[in-house]
Design an enzyme around this catalytic site. Sequence first.
Site, PDB file in Angstrom:
ATOM      1  N   GLU A  77      -5.235   4.162 -12.011  1.00  0.00           N
ATOM      2  CA  GLU A  77      -4.743   3.525 -10.786  1.00  0.00           C
ATOM      3  C   GLU A  77      -5.854   2.739 -10.092  1.00  0.00           C
ATOM      4  O   GLU A  77      -5.662   1.588  -9.681  1.00  0.00           O
ATOM      5  CB  GLU A  77      -4.186   4.577  -9.818  1.00  0.00           C
ATOM      6  CG  GLU A  77      -3.055   5.399 -10.405  1.00  0.00           C
ATOM      7  CD  GLU A  77      -3.524   6.697 -11.084  1.00  0.00           C
ATOM      8  OE1 GLU A  77      -4.444   6.653 -11.932  1.00  0.00           O
ATOM      9  OE2 GLU A  77      -2.970   7.758 -10.761  1.00  0.00           O
ATOM     10  N   CYS A  89     -10.086   6.493 -12.836  1.00  0.00           N
ATOM     11  CA  CYS A  89      -8.648   6.687 -13.047  1.00  0.00           C
ATOM     12  C   CYS A  89      -7.964   5.342 -13.293  1.00  0.00           C
ATOM     13  O   CYS A  89      -8.437   4.290 -12.849  1.00  0.00           O
ATOM     14  CB  CYS A  89      -8.017   7.337 -11.823  1.00  0.00           C
ATOM     15  SG  CYS A  89      -8.598   9.004 -11.486  1.00  0.00           S
ATOM     16  N   CYS A 109      -7.098   8.512  -5.771  1.00  0.00           N
ATOM     17  CA  CYS A 109      -6.235   7.349  -6.034  1.00  0.00           C
ATOM     18  C   CYS A 109      -5.222   7.156  -4.914  1.00  0.00           C
ATOM     19  O   CYS A 109      -4.918   6.031  -4.534  1.00  0.00           O
ATOM     20  CB  CYS A 109      -5.540   7.499  -7.379  1.00  0.00           C
ATOM     21  SG  CYS A 109      -6.671   7.242  -8.775  1.00  0.00           S
ATOM     22  N   CYS A 157      -4.161  11.349  -8.473  1.00  0.00           N
ATOM     23  CA  CYS A 157      -5.083  12.285  -7.818  1.00  0.00           C
ATOM     24  C   CYS A 157      -5.260  11.879  -6.346  1.00  0.00           C
ATOM     25  O   CYS A 157      -4.822  10.810  -5.914  1.00  0.00           O
ATOM     26  CB  CYS A 157      -6.424  12.306  -8.552  1.00  0.00           C
ATOM     27  SG  CYS A 157      -7.448  10.833  -8.301  1.00  0.00           S
ATOM     28  N   ASN A 169      -7.295   4.829 -17.678  1.00  0.00           N
ATOM     29  CA  ASN A 169      -8.405   5.692 -17.322  1.00  0.00           C
ATOM     30  C   ASN A 169      -9.556   5.493 -18.314  1.00  0.00           C
ATOM     31  O   ASN A 169      -9.347   5.218 -19.494  1.00  0.00           O
ATOM     32  CB  ASN A 169      -7.986   7.167 -17.219  1.00  0.00           C
ATOM     33  CG  ASN A 169      -7.420   7.759 -18.493  1.00  0.00           C
ATOM     34  OD1 ASN A 169      -6.624   7.131 -19.183  1.00  0.00           O
ATOM     35  ND2 ASN A 169      -7.806   8.987 -18.784  1.00  0.00           N
ATOM     36  N   VAL A 170     -10.771   5.589 -17.783  1.00  0.00           N
ATOM     37  CA  VAL A 170     -11.989   5.436 -18.568  1.00  0.00           C
ATOM     38  C   VAL A 170     -12.894   6.603 -18.208  1.00  0.00           C
ATOM     39  O   VAL A 170     -13.388   6.696 -17.083  1.00  0.00           O
ATOM     40  CB  VAL A 170     -12.704   4.094 -18.259  1.00  0.00           C
ATOM     41  CG1 VAL A 170     -13.968   3.956 -19.098  1.00  0.00           C
ATOM     42  CG2 VAL A 170     -11.759   2.915 -18.486  1.00  0.00           C
TER      43      VAL A 170
END
Length: 130
Positions: free
Chosen positions: A56, A54, A91, A88, A43-44
Amino acid sequence: MRSNQELLDMAKAACDNAYAPYSNFFVGACALYDSGNTYVGCNVENASYGLSLCAERNAMSNAIVAGEKGKLIKIAIYSKNQKNCMPCGACRQWMAEFKKDKDMEIIMESEDNKCAVFTIEQLLPYGFML
């Protein structure tokens, strides 16, 4: 083909690179495609939180950047902050977009440090175009 534990270990390693200065919630992911190729992501976050990415979606984006033409068959998700780190909704929809079939697996670390496995159909039963 890599085992679920190997994929989870790769997600765990990717988690170390997460950029999460706002939430302090660190996540890594490893996506396996039917080509046999794996792609990792973390995640960034961004100060404008809606612009965050995210782990994923980062892993799946890395597959696209690398020219992957196969379909997603498994994705492992790891967070050092939480066991059973569920993806989430955004994703889940991304996974549905790139999945090979409704049995695509989502792997997480369970409370007993084993692999918990769910299908995309279990986590997104009425997804758009699923």
